[in-house]
Design a protein around this motif. Structure first.
Motif, PDB file in Angstrom:
ATOM      1  N   UNK A 214     -18.227 -61.573 -12.518  1.00  0.00           N
ATOM      2  CA  UNK A 214     -17.950 -60.180 -12.856  1.00  0.00           C
ATOM      3  C   UNK A 214     -17.532 -59.341 -11.668  1.00  0.00           C
ATOM      4  N   UNK A 215     -17.765 -59.861 -10.454  1.00  0.00           N
ATOM      5  CA  UNK A 215     -17.364 -59.159  -9.243  1.00  0.00           C
ATOM      6  C   UNK A 215     -16.071 -59.774  -8.710  1.00  0.00           C
ATOM      7  N   UNK A 216     -15.509 -59.177  -7.685  1.00  0.00           N
ATOM      8  CA  UNK A 216     -14.299 -59.727  -7.077  1.00  0.00           C
ATOM      9  C   UNK A 216     -14.608 -61.068  -6.417  1.00  0.00           C
ATOM     10  N   UNK A 217     -13.761 -62.021  -6.656  1.00  0.00           N
ATOM     11  CA  UNK A 217     -13.912 -63.331  -6.025  1.00  0.00           C
ATOM     12  C   UNK A 217     -13.304 -63.310  -4.625  1.00  0.00           C
ATOM     13  N   UNK A 218     -13.760 -64.211  -3.754  1.00  0.00           N
ATOM     14  CA  UNK A 218     -13.206 -64.312  -2.406  1.00  0.00           C
ATOM     15  C   UNK A 218     -13.408 -65.735  -1.884  1.00  0.00           C
ATOM     16  N   UNK A 219     -12.680 -66.126  -0.846  1.00  0.00           N
ATOM     17  CA  UNK A 219     -12.725 -67.513  -0.372  1.00  0.00           C
ATOM     18  C   UNK A 219     -14.107 -68.019   0.012  1.00  0.00           C
ATOM     19  N   UNK A 220     -14.973 -67.162   0.547  1.00  0.00           N
ATOM     20  CA  UNK A 220     -16.291 -67.628   0.969  1.00  0.00           C
ATOM     21  C   UNK A 220     -17.091 -68.214  -0.187  1.00  0.00           C
ATOM     22  N   UNK A 221     -16.755 -67.840  -1.420  1.00  0.00           N
ATOM     23  CA  UNK A 221     -17.483 -68.348  -2.578  1.00  0.00           C
ATOM     24  C   UNK A 221     -17.136 -69.801  -2.893  1.00  0.00           C
ATOM     25  N   UNK A 222     -16.191 -70.358  -2.162  1.00  0.00           N
ATOM     26  CA  UNK A 222     -15.882 -71.777  -2.357  1.00  0.00           C
ATOM     27  C   UNK A 222     -17.120 -72.625  -2.076  1.00  0.00           C
ATOM     28  N   UNK A 223     -17.981 -72.116  -1.203  1.00  0.00           N
ATOM     29  CA  UNK A 223     -19.211 -72.845  -0.889  1.00  0.00           C
ATOM     30  C   UNK A 223     -20.117 -72.949  -2.110  1.00  0.00           C
ATOM     31  N   UNK A 224     -20.166 -71.916  -2.939  1.00  0.00           N
ATOM     32  CA  UNK A 224     -20.964 -71.946  -4.161  1.00  0.00           C
ATOM     33  C   UNK A 224     -20.419 -72.988  -5.135  1.00  0.00           C
ATOM     34  N   UNK A 225     -19.101 -73.082  -5.223  1.00  0.00           N
ATOM     35  CA  UNK A 225     -18.470 -74.065  -6.100  1.00  0.00           C
ATOM     36  C   UNK A 225     -18.751 -75.472  -5.588  1.00  0.00           C
ATOM     37  N   UNK A 226     -18.690 -75.641  -4.264  1.00  0.00           N
ATOM     38  CA  UNK A 226     -18.966 -76.947  -3.653  1.00  0.00           C
ATOM     39  C   UNK A 226     -20.421 -77.358  -3.858  1.00  0.00           C
ATOM     40  N   UNK A 227     -21.332 -76.407  -3.711  1.00  0.00           N
ATOM     41  CA  UNK A 227     -22.755 -76.701  -3.912  1.00  0.00           C
ATOM     42  C   UNK A 227     -23.024 -77.124  -5.350  1.00  0.00           C
ATOM     43  N   UNK A 228     -22.383 -76.441  -6.290  1.00  0.00           N
ATOM     44  CA  UNK A 228     -22.553 -76.789  -7.694  1.00  0.00           C
ATOM     45  C   UNK A 228     -21.979 -78.177  -7.987  1.00  0.00           C
TER      46      UNK A 228
END
Length: 255
Positions: A214-228
């Protein structure tokens, strides 16, 4: 640890006010490489404004299916000129989108085939957008596949069977924020498909992963995708980072 975001629209206005902070958070998260798919002609020009000493940016050229109507009739030579440039590593993003409207489907399909021709002619991978158009998209890729077409199904949200078909057609699967949504079903599908055909992406500023949905996405969130993804496949974060970055570098032929 090196993480790679293979699909990020960091040149858009949503990042204008705090781009330096976005860079800082990206570096802190281990992001060292960011791939920039184009949406239209103007977005390609904006990519040159992105600079950071610790991040390598890679450009792509193409017309998003939702932008086709705005640039029709299509300037195929302009696309060819951009895709042939040495600083362009991919063709796209292109594809099909039936969600917003089906009034321009024929032109979208024509555009997709043009992009396929550019990808085969240049030897660069094609980046495919797909929204409510899976069968038509994969059917066209099958028709265009002559052994020289490579690419990625960006923002993979298909079934296990569709994922396997895409892989058989020579495509990688772009794993993004939707794979972290517990109610979407994509997480279960992703757990059953091969890691050696997966690359990580944010699609920032869109499709933000949990818990920031629901918030703006940004490149640093790639780590969350990788962890999942690590949890889904029973791997360590380091292993996921290594495998997906290697897959991305091989697909886009970068060092």
């Amino acid at each position: 640890m090196t993480l790679t975001d293979t699909h990020c629209h960091l040149y858009l206005e949503q990042f204008e006010e705090d781009i330096d902070e976005v860079y800082r958070r990206s570096v802190e998260a281990g992001i060292t490489h960011i791939f920039l798919p184009a949406i239209d002609w103007k977005s390609f020009e904006k990519m040159d404004d992105l600079h950071h000493p610790e991040i390598t940016f890679y450009k792509m050229a193409g017309i998003h299916p939702c932008s086709v109507e705005d640039v029709w009739p299509f300037d195929e030579q302009k696309l060819a000129d951009l895709c042939e440039r040495e600083d362009v590593v991919g063709v796209g993003e292109t594809g099909l989108d039936y969600y917003w409207s089906t009034d321009f489907v024929d032109q979208q399909k024509t555009s997709l085939r043009m992009h396929c021709n550019m990808a085969k002619a240049t030897g660069k991978p094609i980046v495919l957008h797909n929204r409510e158009s899976t069968k038509d998209l994969l059917d066209i890729i099958k028709e265009e596949q002559d052994g020289n077409l490579t690419g990625v199904w960006h923002c993979f949200t298909g079934t296990e069977e569709e994922g396997k078909r895409a892989i058989d057609l020579g495509l990688h699967l772009g794993i993004g924020g939707v794979s972290t949504f517990k109610n979407a079903g994509v997480n279960k599908t992703v757990s059953k498909l091969p890691l050696d055909k997966m690359i990580l992406e944010t699609d920032a500023p869109y499709l933000t992963p949990a818990p920031h949905r629901g918030k703006r996405n940004e490149p640093s969130y790639i780590k969350l995708i990788a962890e999942n993804l690590a949890e889904l496949h029973g791997r360590t974060l380091q292993e996921i980072a290594e495998v997906t970055t290697k897959n991305a570098f091989n697909l886009f032929a970068v060092k």
